[in-house]
Scaffold this motif. Structure first.
Motif, mmCIF file in Angstrom:
data_model
loop_
_atom_site.group_PDB
_atom_site.id
_atom_site.type_symbol
_atom_site.label_atom_id
_atom_site.label_comp_id
_atom_site.label_asym_id
_atom_site.label_seq_id
_atom_site.Cartn_x
_atom_site.Cartn_y
_atom_site.Cartn_z
ATOM 1 N N GLY A 21 0.814 -1.212 0.000
ATOM 2 C CA GLY A 21 0.000 0.000 0.000
ATOM 3 C C GLY A 21 0.845 1.258 0.000
ATOM 4 O O GLY A 21 0.558 2.230 -0.705
ATOM 5 N N TYR A 22 1.926 1.258 0.753
ATOM 6 C CA TYR A 22 2.830 2.413 0.811
ATOM 7 C C TYR A 22 3.506 2.632 -0.535
ATOM 8 O O TYR A 22 3.603 3.755 -1.020
ATOM 9 C CB TYR A 22 3.876 2.196 1.905
ATOM 10 C CG TYR A 22 4.916 3.275 1.967
ATOM 11 C CD1 TYR A 22 4.619 4.521 2.511
ATOM 12 C CD2 TYR A 22 6.191 3.071 1.472
ATOM 13 C CE1 TYR A 22 5.568 5.519 2.572
ATOM 14 C CE2 TYR A 22 7.141 4.066 1.525
ATOM 15 C CZ TYR A 22 6.822 5.283 2.076
ATOM 16 O OH TYR A 22 7.768 6.269 2.124
ATOM 17 N N ILE A 23 3.951 1.559 -1.168
ATOM 18 C CA ILE A 23 4.630 1.654 -2.459
ATOM 19 C C ILE A 23 3.655 2.147 -3.533
ATOM 20 O O ILE A 23 4.006 2.988 -4.358
ATOM 21 C CB ILE A 23 5.241 0.294 -2.851
ATOM 22 C CG1 ILE A 23 6.410 -0.018 -1.913
ATOM 23 C CG2 ILE A 23 5.704 0.302 -4.299
ATOM 24 C CD1 ILE A 23 6.921 -1.443 -2.027
ATOM 25 N N VAL A 24 2.427 1.657 -3.517
ATOM 26 C CA VAL A 24 1.440 2.036 -4.536
ATOM 27 C C VAL A 24 1.029 3.500 -4.388
ATOM 28 O O VAL A 24 0.956 4.233 -5.371
ATOM 29 C CB VAL A 24 0.207 1.114 -4.470
ATOM 30 C CG1 VAL A 24 -0.927 1.638 -5.327
ATOM 31 C CG2 VAL A 24 0.592 -0.293 -4.880
ATOM 32 N N LYS A 25 0.797 3.956 -3.172
ATOM 33 C CA LYS A 25 0.352 5.334 -2.955
ATOM 34 C C LYS A 25 1.467 6.349 -3.190
ATOM 35 O O LYS A 25 1.201 7.478 -3.544
ATOM 36 C CB LYS A 25 -0.174 5.514 -1.534
ATOM 37 C CG LYS A 25 -1.569 4.999 -1.337
ATOM 38 C CD LYS A 25 -2.064 5.406 0.019
ATOM 39 C CE LYS A 25 -3.504 5.045 0.207
ATOM 40 N NZ LYS A 25 -4.010 5.490 1.488
#
Length: 73
Positions: A21-25
């Motif tokens: 989630g951190y990488i995608v956002k």
């Protein structure tokens, strides 16, 4: 032993999903209530002598204040 393994797998899965989630956002991690910024505190530092980066920032702020104060127009 099975409970330990199950708990470890769930925790590992949780961290993996959070990482994805951190990488995608691609957004910086921030606290929910603003942290020290909400209290008006710029930085919590108890150093006797500021680091070079902080000294440069303070010098730049002082220079900007002086330019603003001495502005003719």
């Amino acid at each position: 032993m099975g409970t330990f393994v199950a708990a470890f797998v769930v925790l590992l899965l949780f961290f993996v999903l959070m990482s994805i989630g951190y990488i995608v956002k691609q957004k910086a991690v921030a606290g929910s209530c603003g942290g020290l910024g909400a209290l008006g505190i710029e930085k919590a530092c108890d150093c006797d002598e500021p680091c070079d980066k902080r000294k440069a920032k303070m010098a730049e702020e002082a220079r900007r204040e002086k330019l603003t104060k001495d502005r003719i127009i």
